[in-house]
Scaffold this active site. Sequence first.
Site, short mmCIF file in Angstrom:
data_model
loop_
_atom_site.label_atom_id
_atom_site.label_comp_id
_atom_site.label_asym_id
_atom_site.label_seq_id
_atom_site.Cartn_x
_atom_site.Cartn_y
_atom_site.Cartn_z
N MET A 122 -59.79 -56.16 12.69
CA MET A 122 -58.40 -56.70 12.48
C MET A 122 -57.71 -55.79 12.09
O MET A 122 -57.85 -55.24 10.89
CB MET A 122 -58.69 -57.95 11.84
CG MET A 122 -59.64 -59.06 12.49
SD MET A 122 -59.08 -59.80 13.85
CE MET A 122 -57.45 -60.28 13.60
N MET B 218 -61.36 -68.03 14.15
CA MET B 218 -60.85 -67.78 12.97
C MET B 218 -60.94 -69.15 12.11
O MET B 218 -60.01 -69.83 11.40
CB MET B 218 -59.56 -67.32 12.65
CG MET B 218 -59.38 -65.96 13.26
SD MET B 218 -57.62 -65.39 13.89
CE MET B 218 -57.75 -65.99 15.47
N ASP C 131 -57.31 -55.88 17.02
CA ASP C 131 -56.39 -56.93 17.30
C ASP C 131 -55.58 -57.22 16.13
O ASP C 131 -55.92 -57.47 15.05
CB ASP C 131 -57.59 -58.22 17.18
CG ASP C 131 -56.91 -59.47 17.41
OD1 ASP C 131 -55.85 -59.76 17.92
OD2 ASP C 131 -57.23 -60.73 17.13
C1 DX5 Z 1 -53.85 -62.92 14.33
C2 DX5 Z 1 -54.61 -63.09 15.83
C3 DX5 Z 1 -54.27 -62.11 16.88
C4 DX5 Z 1 -52.67 -62.43 17.31
C5 DX5 Z 1 -52.47 -61.02 18.00
O1 DX5 Z 1 -54.70 -63.50 13.55
O2 DX5 Z 1 -55.95 -63.19 15.73
O3 DX5 Z 1 -55.09 -62.08 18.22
O4 DX5 Z 1 -52.49 -63.42 18.04
O5 DX5 Z 1 -50.55 -61.21 18.15
P1 DX5 Z 1 -50.01 -60.05 18.04
O6 DX5 Z 1 -50.35 -59.07 18.99
O7 DX5 Z 1 -48.53 -60.50 18.26
O8 DX5 Z 1 -50.19 -59.33 16.68
ZN ZN Z 2 -57.28 -62.97 17.64
#
Ligand code: DX5
Ligand code: ZN
Length: 233
Positions: A144, A72, A182
């Site tokens: 996402m 990211m 995710d």
């Molecule tokens: C968010 C990340 C996710 C996050 C997931 O920006 O890309 O991978 O760590 O964590 P949870 O499952 O707690 O939402």
């Molecule tokens: Zn992630």
Amino acid sequence: MNRRMKKFIVPSILSADFTKLGEEVKAVQSAGADWIHVDVMDGHFVPNITIGVPVVKSLQSISPPPIDIHLMINNPEGFVETFIDSGGSYVKSLTVQVESCNLIYNTIKLIQSKGVMAGVAINPGTPLSSVTELLPYMDMVTIMTVEPGFAEQKFIPSMISKIKQMRDIIDSSEFSPLIEVDGGIKLENIGEAAEAGADVFVSGSGIFKSGDYKGSIDKMRAILENAAHAATG
Ligand code: DX5
Ligand code: ZN
């Protein structure tokens, strides 16, 4: 209907206890994790900074499960090779965000040239049309289900219909990239995401904050198996 039956449960180490990261990774590995997910943030593409190359490199010495790297960051194309090299043969997939990647086709090809699956992630507000042209090339599309940047956010319910639409687009094509979800995936919504057509389930807090890694992964697996039967039966 989802032609793929195998489902992957992928704990995100962002919610692990970093004072004992090696033990945490081994614990989810023995609890049945298929892969582990590594969230890399740069403070520009998202308003948070997490971990980088040295952490991925350190994981090699503990023989981790296959690593799913999620960049990211802005201009990810310049970091693809460094990240893949840092995880060596343990790197299963590397995902870039479509919003921040220039020359996405070239980037996918670069990732694949290193023997790694190429993923493309799209934020909640980004339309599916931003990735449909990439169907013939990408190995995985990551929907996402929260805005990227932080663990422990709530799953955005309208993303279920986005997953379904992606499933339909893929199933009516001749290509078969995996669909990863995710963000905010927990016991209470993993079944719905599976029925919508996802194959790969990233879960950070849903596993690492549960207090019982094996218990949560086993329960997730049981829900996924039921969802698969419902789809075929
Ligand atoms: C968010 C990340 C996710 C996050 C997931 O920006 O890309 O991978 O760590 O964590 P949870 O499952 O707690 O939402
Ligand atoms: Zn992630």
